[in-house]
Scaffold this motif. Structure first.
Motif, short mmCIF file in Angstrom:
data_model
loop_
_atom_site.label_atom_id
_atom_site.label_comp_id
_atom_site.label_asym_id
_atom_site.label_seq_id
_atom_site.Cartn_x
_atom_site.Cartn_y
_atom_site.Cartn_z
N PHE A 228 58.36 65.96 -13.63
CA PHE A 228 58.19 67.18 -12.83
C PHE A 228 58.85 67.02 -11.46
CE2 PHE A 228 54.38 69.12 -15.13
CZ PHE A 228 55.09 70.27 -15.47
N ARG A 229 58.65 65.87 -10.85
CA ARG A 229 59.21 65.63 -9.51
C ARG A 229 60.73 65.66 -9.53
NH1 ARG A 229 61.20 61.16 -7.18
NH2 ARG A 229 60.48 59.84 -8.88
N MET A 230 61.34 64.99 -10.50
CA MET A 230 62.80 64.91 -10.56
C MET A 230 63.42 66.25 -10.96
SD MET A 230 63.53 61.03 -11.96
CE MET A 230 62.35 61.05 -13.32
N ALA A 231 62.73 66.99 -11.83
CA ALA A 231 63.24 68.31 -12.22
C ALA A 231 63.28 69.24 -11.01
CB ALA A 231 62.36 68.91 -13.32
N GLN A 232 62.29 69.10 -10.13
CA GLN A 232 62.24 69.94 -8.93
C GLN A 232 63.33 69.52 -7.94
OE1 GLN A 232 58.51 69.79 -6.79
NE2 GLN A 232 58.88 71.76 -5.82
N LYS A 250 66.28 57.86 -12.74
CA LYS A 250 65.24 56.88 -12.43
C LYS A 250 65.85 55.50 -12.17
CE LYS A 250 60.97 55.67 -11.91
NZ LYS A 250 60.28 56.06 -10.67
N MET A 251 66.84 55.12 -12.94
CA MET A 251 67.50 53.82 -12.76
C MET A 251 68.23 53.78 -11.42
SD MET A 251 68.92 53.44 -16.66
CE MET A 251 70.02 52.07 -16.31
N PRO A 256 69.21 50.42 -3.70
CA PRO A 256 69.17 50.70 -2.26
C PRO A 256 70.07 51.89 -1.92
CG PRO A 256 69.55 48.37 -2.69
CD PRO A 256 69.68 49.07 -4.01
N LYS A 257 69.69 52.65 -0.91
CA LYS A 257 70.42 53.87 -0.56
C LYS A 257 71.86 53.57 -0.14
CE LYS A 257 68.72 58.28 0.88
NZ LYS A 257 67.62 59.01 1.53
N HIS A 258 72.07 52.44 0.56
CA HIS A 258 73.43 52.12 1.00
C HIS A 258 74.34 51.84 -0.20
CE1 HIS A 258 71.97 47.93 0.49
NE2 HIS A 258 73.24 47.63 0.29
N ILE A 336 78.10 62.02 -10.10
CA ILE A 336 78.37 62.37 -8.70
C ILE A 336 77.29 63.31 -8.17
CG2 ILE A 336 79.96 63.57 -7.14
CD1 ILE A 336 82.26 62.53 -8.87
N THR A 337 76.91 64.31 -8.97
CA THR A 337 75.89 65.26 -8.50
C THR A 337 74.54 64.56 -8.30
OG1 THR A 337 75.32 65.92 -10.78
CG2 THR A 337 77.02 67.20 -9.66
N ILE A 338 74.23 63.60 -9.15
CA ILE A 338 72.98 62.85 -9.01
C ILE A 338 73.02 62.02 -7.73
CG2 ILE A 338 71.57 60.98 -9.97
CD1 ILE A 338 72.40 62.00 -12.76
N LEU A 339 74.09 61.27 -7.53
CA LEU A 339 74.22 60.43 -6.35
C LEU A 339 74.17 61.27 -5.07
CD1 LEU A 339 77.01 57.95 -7.54
CD2 LEU A 339 74.60 57.41 -7.12
N SER A 340 74.80 62.44 -5.10
CA SER A 340 74.80 63.32 -3.93
C SER A 340 73.39 63.71 -3.54
CB SER A 340 75.63 64.58 -4.20
OG SER A 340 76.97 64.25 -4.46
N ASN A 341 72.55 63.99 -4.53
CA ASN A 341 71.15 64.34 -4.26
C ASN A 341 70.33 63.16 -3.78
OD1 ASN A 341 70.21 67.26 -5.05
ND2 ASN A 341 71.73 66.69 -6.57
N LEU A 342 70.60 61.99 -4.31
CA LEU A 342 69.81 60.81 -3.97
C LEU A 342 70.12 60.27 -2.57
CD1 LEU A 342 69.84 58.80 -7.32
CD2 LEU A 342 67.95 60.11 -6.36
N VAL A 343 71.31 60.49 -2.06
CA VAL A 343 71.67 59.95 -0.75
C VAL A 343 71.38 60.92 0.38
CG1 VAL A 343 73.46 58.48 -1.69
CG2 VAL A 343 74.08 60.74 -0.86
#
Length: 344
Positions: A228-232, A250-251, A256-258, A336-343
């Motif tokens: 639920f959290r990741m879908a949001q 999740k992986m 680390p963010k850097h 790329i879209t995943i990484l963009s959201n995570l950083v």
């Protein structure tokens, strides 16, 4: 509550010589020696060793409430003490609590019981052990009770329905090797349609992975909550999602963010920023990926002329160097879209 906890702390001190303090889940002092507020790390669960401040934390549950206990020291010895004291505390407080079968499954999902306690109550209620998965259903408060009753009426013999805060956990058991198999996503679709037809409510659903035993149900439940959290966070389309959809996310979340930023820079050309800052182009690309790279299906869903869609896909390729009509390039684009959201 405070008197029970003080009694437990004093008992531990008398029997082991270990000084222990107890706090709320937010770090506010309840009982013990050290009255200073402590900082609780994010996603803290189980045992946490704070090397900087020289103490060890561990979770305990008191009548369904999650509390934090602290002992001084940060060596392996204190870590082992924490695991032992955690189990002693849960056994100590658990004796005072009489659980119904519904409360039992709720406590199992929330991770409030240890293995021995679960097995004891499985025998008490004659609960058959079998593989299962958790379907977490988000429904508005006005339809919660009616939805729960409807799901209970259509559940199979082993299935269990548990009411949570504005959510319902449907524990779906898989009965025997010869039973007719129905994929979790199909069963979730059946639930969604049934709730809509019989209750008149639209629901959102998250599915945890299948676990081998009742003892592991908290894992499946935790995965459903994360889904639920990741879908949001990622604005995922649709009302039904499974944990497996977000395994890559999740992986990557655990890095680390850097490191995530470094990987993103390697994948992103300077000209690609134009595409990834354009909501219309991103929406087109996401729908194309969700439609299994099918141009006709994407055009239908977006109400776009096929030539307009082809123009946008060509524009994405020119800016990013990725032809997302190819599976390998589509995977890279999604990364790329995943990484963009995570950083962010």
């Amino acid at each position: 509550m405070e008197q029970d906890i003080k009694f437990f702390i004093n008992s531990i001190r008398e029997k082991t010589g270990i000084e222990c303090s107890v706090y709320t889940s937010g770090g506010e002092f309840i009982a013990g020696e050290n009255i200073d507020k402590i900082n609780i790390p994010l996603d803290f669960d189980g045992v946490f060793v704070d090397e900087k401040n020289n103490y060890t934390l561990f979770n305990i549950f008191y009548k369904g409430k999650k509390l934090i206990a602290k002992i001084s020291g940060n060596s392996d010895a204190e870590k082992n003490y924490a695991h032992l004291l955690k189990e002693l505390a849960e056994n100590f407080f658990f004796k005072e609590t009489a659980l119904s079968q519904s409360d039992l499954f709720k406590a199992i999902l929330l991770g409030e019981l240890n293995k021995a306690q679960i097995i004891k109550h499985m025998h008490k209620f004659s609960i058959k052990d079998a593989p299962a998965f958790v379907i977490l259903i988000d429904v508005d408060a006005g339809h919660l009770e009616e939805t729960k009753n409807m799901l209970t009426s259509c559940a199979d013999t082993l299935d269990v329905v548990v009411e949570l805060d504005n959510q319902i956990a449907f524990i779906k058991f898989i009965e025997g090797e010869n039973a007719e198999y129905q994929p979790p996503i199909e069963y979730a679709e059946f639930i969604k349609q049934s709730v809509y037809e019989e209750v008149g409510a639209n629901v959102k659903i998250a599915i945890g992975s299948t676990v081998k035993s009742v003892l592991e149900l908290s894992v499946s439940f935790s995965q459903a909550v994360s889904t639920f959290r990741m879908a949001q966070i990622f604005g995922s389309r649709g009302d039904i999602h499974s944990f497996k959809e977000f395994m890559l996310i999740k992986m990557l979340e655990d890095l680390p963010k850097h490191k995530l930023s470094e990987n993103l820079q390697m994948l992103m050309d300077s000209s690609a920023n134009e595409i990834f800052s354009d909501e219309e182009m991103l929406s087109t690309a996401e729908e194309f990926l969700e439609s299994s790279l099918n141009t006709s299906e994407t055009s239908r869903k977006l109400y776009l002329h096929r030539n307009t869609l082809i123009y946008r896909l060509d524009k994405i390729e020119k800016a990013t160097g990725l032809n997302i009509r190819k599976f390998s390039d589509a995977i890279t684009f999604r990364l790329i879209t995943i990484l963009s959201n995570l950083v962010k």
